[in-house]
Every structure is written in C-alpha cells, then in structure tokens.
Design an enzyme around this catalytic site. Structure first.
Site, PDB file in Angstrom:
ATOM      1  N   THR A  12      44.574  31.292  29.706  1.00 48.36           N
ATOM      2  CA  THR A  12      43.361  30.625  29.213  1.00 48.36           C
ATOM      3  C   THR A  12      42.105  31.105  29.947  1.00 48.36           C
ATOM      4  N   ASP A  60      53.579  25.616  35.298  1.00 46.02           N
ATOM      5  CA  ASP A  60      52.538  25.543  36.323  1.00 46.02           C
ATOM      6  C   ASP A  60      52.978  26.405  37.503  1.00 46.02           C
ATOM      7  N   LEU A  82      48.102  36.276  36.489  1.00 45.16           N
ATOM      8  CA  LEU A  82      46.643  36.123  36.617  1.00 45.16           C
ATOM      9  C   LEU A  82      46.254  34.706  37.046  1.00 45.16           C
ATOM     10  N   ALA A  84      45.355  31.487  38.953  1.00 40.99           N
ATOM     11  CA  ALA A  84      44.911  31.230  40.327  1.00 40.99           C
ATOM     12  C   ALA A  84      43.815  30.174  40.320  1.00 40.99           C
ATOM     13  N   GLN A  85      43.665  29.511  41.457  1.00 38.68           N
ATOM     14  CA  GLN A  85      42.436  28.775  41.730  1.00 38.68           C
ATOM     15  C   GLN A  85      41.505  29.903  42.159  1.00 38.68           C
ATOM     16  N   THR A 129      42.637  41.133  44.768  1.00 43.95           N
ATOM     17  CA  THR A 129      41.181  41.021  44.754  1.00 43.95           C
ATOM     18  C   THR A 129      40.478  41.769  45.881  1.00 43.95           C
ATOM     19  N   GLU A 131      38.262  40.545  47.497  1.00 41.50           N
ATOM     20  CA  GLU A 131      38.016  39.558  48.556  1.00 41.50           C
ATOM     21  C   GLU A 131      38.911  39.823  49.779  1.00 41.50           C
ATOM     22  N   TYR A 153      40.574  31.262  49.997  1.00 41.08           N
ATOM     23  CA  TYR A 153      41.015  31.984  48.793  1.00 41.08           C
ATOM     24  C   TYR A 153      41.552  33.365  49.173  1.00 41.08           C
ATOM     25  N   LYS A 157      45.288  34.976  48.842  1.00 39.55           N
ATOM     26  CA  LYS A 157      45.528  36.189  48.039  1.00 39.55           C
ATOM     27  C   LYS A 157      46.153  37.300  48.897  1.00 39.55           C
ATOM     28  N   HIS A 183      34.640  41.309  38.120  1.00 42.45           N
ATOM     29  CA  HIS A 183      34.413  41.725  36.731  1.00 42.45           C
ATOM     30  C   HIS A 183      34.033  40.493  35.927  1.00 42.45           C
ATOM     31  N   ARG A 188      33.033  34.641  31.185  1.00 37.91           N
ATOM     32  CA  ARG A 188      33.145  34.298  32.599  1.00 37.91           C
ATOM     33  C   ARG A 188      32.919  32.797  32.790  1.00 37.91           C
TER      34      ARG A 188
HETATM   35  P1  NAP Z   1      39.782  32.292  35.676  1.00 36.69           P
HETATM   36  O1  NAP Z   1      38.930  32.530  34.481  1.00 36.69           O
HETATM   37  O2  NAP Z   1      39.371  31.295  36.682  1.00 36.69           O
HETATM   38  O3  NAP Z   1      41.252  31.884  35.128  1.00 36.69           O
HETATM   39  C1  NAP Z   1      42.224  31.382  35.989  1.00 36.69           C
HETATM   40  C2  NAP Z   1      43.441  31.035  35.171  1.00 36.69           C
HETATM   41  O4  NAP Z   1      44.470  30.511  36.039  1.00 36.69           O
HETATM   42  C3  NAP Z   1      43.198  29.938  34.110  1.00 36.69           C
HETATM   43  O5  NAP Z   1      43.924  30.272  32.955  1.00 36.69           O
HETATM   44  C4  NAP Z   1      43.798  28.697  34.768  1.00 36.69           C
HETATM   45  O6  NAP Z   1      44.250  27.733  33.849  1.00 36.69           O
HETATM   46  C5  NAP Z   1      44.991  29.309  35.466  1.00 36.69           C
HETATM   47  N1  NAP Z   1      45.541  28.469  36.520  1.00 36.69           N
HETATM   48  C6  NAP Z   1      44.908  27.944  37.587  1.00 36.69           C
HETATM   49  N2  NAP Z   1      45.764  27.223  38.329  1.00 36.69           N
HETATM   50  C7  NAP Z   1      46.979  27.268  37.703  1.00 36.69           C
HETATM   51  C8  NAP Z   1      48.249  26.718  37.966  1.00 36.69           C
HETATM   52  N3  NAP Z   1      48.467  25.938  39.015  1.00 36.69           N
HETATM   53  N4  NAP Z   1      49.272  26.991  37.126  1.00 36.69           N
HETATM   54  C9  NAP Z   1      49.072  27.759  36.027  1.00 36.69           C
HETATM   55  N5  NAP Z   1      47.868  28.296  35.708  1.00 36.69           N
HETATM   56  C10 NAP Z   1      46.837  28.064  36.542  1.00 36.69           C
HETATM   57  O7  NAP Z   1      40.051  33.656  36.456  1.00 36.69           O
HETATM   58  P2  NAP Z   1      39.822  35.176  36.002  1.00 36.69           P
HETATM   59  O8  NAP Z   1      38.436  35.571  36.336  1.00 36.69           O
HETATM   60  O9  NAP Z   1      40.336  35.364  34.641  1.00 36.69           O
HETATM   61  O10 NAP Z   1      40.750  35.925  37.052  1.00 36.69           O
HETATM   62  C11 NAP Z   1      42.123  36.173  36.786  1.00 36.69           C
HETATM   63  C12 NAP Z   1      42.838  36.474  38.100  1.00 36.69           C
HETATM   64  O11 NAP Z   1      42.257  37.617  38.723  1.00 36.69           O
HETATM   65  C13 NAP Z   1      42.785  35.370  39.137  1.00 36.69           C
HETATM   66  O12 NAP Z   1      44.006  35.391  39.837  1.00 36.69           O
HETATM   67  C14 NAP Z   1      41.658  35.794  40.068  1.00 36.69           C
HETATM   68  O13 NAP Z   1      41.852  35.249  41.349  1.00 36.69           O
HETATM   69  C15 NAP Z   1      41.831  37.296  40.044  1.00 36.69           C
HETATM   70  N6  NAP Z   1      40.636  38.097  40.249  1.00 36.69           N
HETATM   71  C16 NAP Z   1      39.532  37.895  39.470  1.00 36.69           C
HETATM   72  C17 NAP Z   1      38.423  38.722  39.634  1.00 36.69           C
HETATM   73  C18 NAP Z   1      37.187  38.548  38.796  1.00 36.69           C
HETATM   74  O14 NAP Z   1      36.155  39.081  39.168  1.00 36.69           O
HETATM   75  N7  NAP Z   1      37.268  37.862  37.663  1.00 36.69           N
HETATM   76  C19 NAP Z   1      38.460  39.745  40.601  1.00 36.69           C
HETATM   77  C20 NAP Z   1      39.611  39.920  41.351  1.00 36.69           C
HETATM   78  C21 NAP Z   1      40.698  39.103  41.162  1.00 36.69           C
HETATM   79  P3  NAP Z   1      43.280  26.528  33.323  1.00 36.69           P
HETATM   80  O15 NAP Z   1      42.495  27.115  32.184  1.00 36.69           O
HETATM   81  O16 NAP Z   1      44.260  25.503  32.909  1.00 36.69           O
HETATM   82  O17 NAP Z   1      42.426  26.121  34.475  1.00 36.69           O
HETATM   83  N1  GDD Z   2      29.140  31.095  42.618  1.00 36.18           N
HETATM   84  C1  GDD Z   2      27.925  31.286  43.170  1.00 36.18           C
HETATM   85  N2  GDD Z   2      26.917  30.403  42.869  1.00 36.18           N
HETATM   86  N3  GDD Z   2      27.741  32.342  44.000  1.00 36.18           N
HETATM   87  C2  GDD Z   2      26.498  32.545  44.500  1.00 36.18           C
HETATM   88  C3  GDD Z   2      25.434  31.690  44.211  1.00 36.18           C
HETATM   89  C4  GDD Z   2      25.647  30.566  43.369  1.00 36.18           C
HETATM   90  O1  GDD Z   2      24.764  29.777  43.090  1.00 36.18           O
HETATM   91  N4  GDD Z   2      24.337  32.174  44.847  1.00 36.18           N
HETATM   92  C5  GDD Z   2      24.704  33.274  45.497  1.00 36.18           C
HETATM   93  N5  GDD Z   2      26.024  33.511  45.311  1.00 36.18           N
HETATM   94  C6  GDD Z   2      26.797  34.605  45.913  1.00 36.18           C
HETATM   95  C7  GDD Z   2      28.077  34.140  46.604  1.00 36.18           C
HETATM   96  O2  GDD Z   2      27.768  33.646  47.907  1.00 36.18           O
HETATM   97  C8  GDD Z   2      28.863  35.448  46.628  1.00 36.18           C
HETATM   98  O3  GDD Z   2      28.490  36.208  47.761  1.00 36.18           O
HETATM   99  C9  GDD Z   2      28.413  36.160  45.354  1.00 36.18           C
HETATM  100  O4  GDD Z   2      27.248  35.476  44.894  1.00 36.18           O
HETATM  101  C10 GDD Z   2      29.445  36.177  44.234  1.00 36.18           C
HETATM  102  O5  GDD Z   2      29.945  34.860  44.033  1.00 36.18           O
HETATM  103  P1  GDD Z   2      30.882  34.481  42.781  1.00 36.18           P
HETATM  104  O6  GDD Z   2      30.258  34.906  41.520  1.00 36.18           O
HETATM  105  O7  GDD Z   2      31.241  33.045  42.933  1.00 36.18           O
HETATM  106  O8  GDD Z   2      32.159  35.420  42.963  1.00 36.18           O
HETATM  107  P2  GDD Z   2      33.005  35.834  44.243  1.00 36.18           P
HETATM  108  O9  GDD Z   2      32.667  37.253  44.541  1.00 36.18           O
HETATM  109  O10 GDD Z   2      32.918  34.861  45.331  1.00 36.18           O
HETATM  110  O11 GDD Z   2      34.510  35.746  43.665  1.00 36.18           O
HETATM  111  C11 GDD Z   2      34.830  36.358  42.409  1.00 36.18           C
HETATM  112  O12 GDD Z   2      35.181  37.704  42.600  1.00 36.18           O
HETATM  113  C12 GDD Z   2      36.349  37.926  43.408  1.00 36.18           C
HETATM  114  C13 GDD Z   2      36.548  39.445  43.512  1.00 36.18           C
HETATM  115  O13 GDD Z   2      35.739  39.956  44.522  1.00 36.18           O
HETATM  116  C14 GDD Z   2      35.995  35.542  41.807  1.00 36.18           C
HETATM  117  O14 GDD Z   2      36.229  35.982  40.494  1.00 36.18           O
HETATM  118  C15 GDD Z   2      37.275  35.731  42.610  1.00 36.18           C
HETATM  119  O15 GDD Z   2      38.377  35.123  41.914  1.00 36.18           O
HETATM  120  C16 GDD Z   2      37.543  37.247  42.772  1.00 36.18           C
HETATM  121  O16 GDD Z   2      38.712  37.464  43.540  1.00 36.18           O
END
Ligand code: NAP
Ligand code: GDD
Length: 370
Positions: A12, A60, A82, A84-85, A129, A131, A153, A157, A183, A188
C-alpha cells in the site's frame, strides 16, 4: 515455464504501488500484504484491486505466524520486503515499534521462507536505505562506504541489512539489499519533506494556506523518482549472483533548493533571507496578493535529535552491472511532476468543496436541510 509469483510487503506504500504495476506489466502474479485499519484507505493501489493477477492478504511484519502461513500459501518465487515504519522522525518517538518491524520483521520474512523450505525457490529483496550511511564518513557514498546509522530507524535498518547478508552466506539464500537513496513521487507520503513542500506550494498558490514551516533547510539529499527506482528492485533479483546495490542519481540538492523550485512551478518566486531559526522564504514575484509575504518559515519542531545532512549516492555499480540509467527522470522533472499533481489535486478539492457549498445553499433555500 513456471509462473513468476511475487509477494510484496508494504504494497500500500509509495514503492509497493509502483512495484505492483511494474511486475504486473511483466506478467507476474502479484500478492500484497495489507494490515487491518479502522479506515480502509488504499488509495495508491485502488486501481489494481479486482485485477485477476493482483491479490491482497492480511498479515503483519510483527506477526511471524501470519507471515509463515502466507508464504506457505502463496509459494512466491520472489519476495519484496518493502514494509517498514519508514519515517525517520517518527522512529525517535516509536523506537521499539520501529525496531520490531524494520529489524526483526526482516528476520521474520527470511525465517518464513526457511520454514516453508523455499530457500532454493524464493529470492528475497530487502528495502535497505542510504540512512545506513547516516553521519556520513565519505562523499559520495557507494557499496564500500562504512555505515554510521544516526537514528533509531537507521539502526533498525542496519540489522535488516546484516541479517540478509548473514542468511545469504549461512543458508546460501538468494537475498539482497537495495541501498536506495531518497526517492519521491506524486504518491509520496505527505509528511516527507518533498511532498510536504509540493502540497504546501500548491495550497499557498490556491490561497488555502498562509505559510509552510520546515526544519533543517541545509540538509542535502540525492532525490530520484520512485517509479524509476522500482525497476532496480526487480533487476537486483534477476542477477546470476545475489549482491547488494546502491541506487541513487549521483546528484545532490538541499531542502532549500527543492523548496525554491517547487514554489517556482507553482508560480511563486521565493527569496531566502536570514539564518537558522530566523530564516524566511519571501515571495518576490508571483500573484500580487503574495508579494512581500513570508511564505516559508523555520520551526524547531521539525528539527531531529540527530539529523542526516549529507546523503549523496554513487550509482556506478548499478549502472554497470544492472544497466540502469539513474537519469531517466531529472530532479527538475521530478519536482515538476509532483507540483503539477498537487496543483491539480488542490484545484479539484476546491471545486468539490464549491459544489458541496452550492448544493448546501440550494438545499437550505429549498428547506431540505435545516
Ligand atoms: P511507505 O510509503 O511509508 O510504505 C510503507 C509500507 O509498509 C506501507 O504499505 C505500510 O502499510 C507498510 N507497513 C508498515 N508497517 C507494517 C507492518 N507492521 N506490517 C506490514 N506492513 C507494514 O514507504 P516507501 O517510501 O514506499 O518505502 C518502501 C520501503 O523502502 C520502506 O522499507 C522504506 O523504509 C524503504 N526506503 C524508502 C526510501 C524512500 O526514499 N522512499 C529510501 C530507502 C528505503 P500501511 O499502508 O498499512 O501503513
Ligand atoms: N520530514 C521532514 N519535514 N523533513 C524535513 C523538514 C520537515 O518539515 N524540514 C527539513 N527536513 C529535512 C529532514 O531533517 C531530513 O534531513 C530531510 O529533510 C529529509 O527528510 P524526509 O523527507 O523526512 O526523509 P528522510 O531522508 O529522513 O527519510 C526518507 O529517505 C530515507 C532514505 O535516505 C525515508 O523515505 C526513509 O524511509 C528512507 O530510508
């Protein structure tokens, strides 16, 4: 030829929805894990529900038995973990839950494969990630850069990354991590910084919001387009040998730069003045009623106890071994896509609200509603 069956946890989410579309277009049978919630809000995958090759199941990541049962039932050839919190800031407020799902959850998936004796049949992709690099030790970061996680987090990870590597070596499983840099997309989550900015720019342009509050404007990210990145998840599992890959664009921008560009696409020119908590983004061109107004302000509420501020990926290995092009969608195009989407969304919300208002006025006039 046997059928490709994918099981996606996190279906989702942003990436889960794009990956489902990508795999279904390749002829996969796709199974996704969903969680029970009081409101059934599955906006990102609603268009896929009802497709003959798309199936949803309750399970879950915090519930081993649900995973063991489901993996046994679906008999997947590929699992994409995929779920994750995924919010870094939230991990400071819910660290234990984050560890349970983002760390032990990965172990539960691997064990579910073993419990069903699918080690030789089922490949596993783990959503790792950038991170992990956290308080970075070098720039840009590649597969050999040391990890220095800098949030609950990231620490969770890191366990996920190492347990995947361990199972690969201990049990000869085909399991890999994609170390993906940020990404984004029009799908998003609304509390990640990019979407928060594009939605606010659209709301401000439509007169629905006065000001956007952000945290650290200097933070640097390597932002790509989620739709391009899901292809890499698949490519990683199609290699002859299981390996981990950095997936990034190789280009870095600050939160401030993202904000300026997003507002530009919403028709507003911003100029930033001041420093730290006193920095403001002022409108210097655009709709006359906004000129001179402080549309962006900094709030301490969005600062993190420890912040990762210098992420910059080196995608050389992915380019060479996966043949992947990190520049399919440029940073400018990504911001444009997101702002265009949010401008249309706010306009549609406004139009729907106006219809509701008109209907209500009509009903009141006719005495239907009192
Ligand atoms: P997202 O939009 O936050 O989606 C997270 C998904 O995980 C949702 O479908 C959520 O379900 C599900 N989930 C959370 N807790 C769960 C649980 N306990 N059991 C089963 N499902 C659960 O994240 P995303 O951006 O698509 O990212 C996908 C993955 O890539 C994550 O693992 C994230 O940490 C990792 N990642 C993301 C990025 C990025 O920039 N987007 C970068 C690096 C890594 P609900 O809809 O029910 O909440
Ligand atoms: N969320 C958020 N909100 N971030 C802010 C804000 C704000 O108002 N203002 C500044 N930031 C800064 C955060 O401090 C961080 O340094 C940066 O913007 C990016 O924040 P997020 O967009 O929340 O993403 P993230 O980089 O912390 O985490 C995302 O990317 C990771 C990969 O590097 C998530 O998708 C993670 O799940 C993923 O692993």
């Amino acid at each position: 030829m046997s059928k490709n069956i994918a099981l996606i946890t996190g279906v989702t989410g942003q990436d889960g929805s794009y990956l489902s579309e990508f795999l279904m277009a390749k002829g996969y049978e796709v199974h996704g894990i969903i969680r029970r919630s009081s409101v059934d809000f599955r906006e990102r995958i609603a268009h896929l529900e009802g497709e003959p090759n798309f199936h949803l199941h309750y399970a879950d990541l915090s519930d081993s038995m649900s995973l063991v049962r489901l993996v046994g039932k679906v008999q997947p050839t590929e699992i994409y973990n995929l779920a994750a919190q995924s919010h870094v800031q939230v991990s400071f407020d819910s660290p234990e839950y984050t560890a349970d799902v983002d760390a032990v959850g990965v172990l539960r998936i691997l064990e579910a494969v073993r419990a069903n004796h699918l080690e030789k049949i089922c490949k596993v992709y783990q959503a790792s990630t950038s991170e992990l690099y956290g308080k970075v030790e070098e720039v840009p970061q590649n597969e050999n850069t040391p990890f220095h996680p800098y949030s609950p987090y990231a620490v969770a990870k890191l366990y996920g990354f190492w347990i995947v590597k361990e199972y690969r070596e201990a049990y000869n499983m085909f399991c890999c991590s994609g170390i993906l840099f940020n990404h984004e997309s029009e799908r998003r989550g609304e509390t990640f910084v990019t979407r928060k900015i594009t939605l606010a720019a659209a709301c401000i342009a439509h007169g629905k919001q006065d000001c956007l509050y952000l945290g650290n404007l200097d933070s640097l990210r390597d932002w790509g387009y989620a739709k391009d990145y899901v292809e890499c998840m698949w490519l990683i599992l199609q290699q002859d040998k299981p390996e981990d890959f950095v997936i990034a664009t190789g280009i870095q921008h600050s939160v401030r730069e993202f904000t300026i560009l997003a507002f530009k696409y919403a028709g507003i020119t911003l100029e930033f003045k001041g420093k730290g908590l006193n920095e403001v983004g002022v409108c210097i061109a655009g709709p006359s009623e906004l000129i001179g107004k402080e549309l962006v302000k900094v709030s301490e509420d969005f600062y993190r106890p420890t912040d990762v501020v210098n992420l910059w990926g080196d995608p050389t290995k992915a380019k060479e071994k996966l043949g992947w092009n990190p520049m399919t969608t440029s940073f400018e195009k990504l911001v444009e896509i997101m702002v265009k989407h949010d401008m249309a969304k706010i306009a549609a919300d406004n139009a729907a609200a106006n219809i509701r208002k008109t209907n209500l006025a009509e009903y009141l006039e006719k005495g239907i509603v009192k």
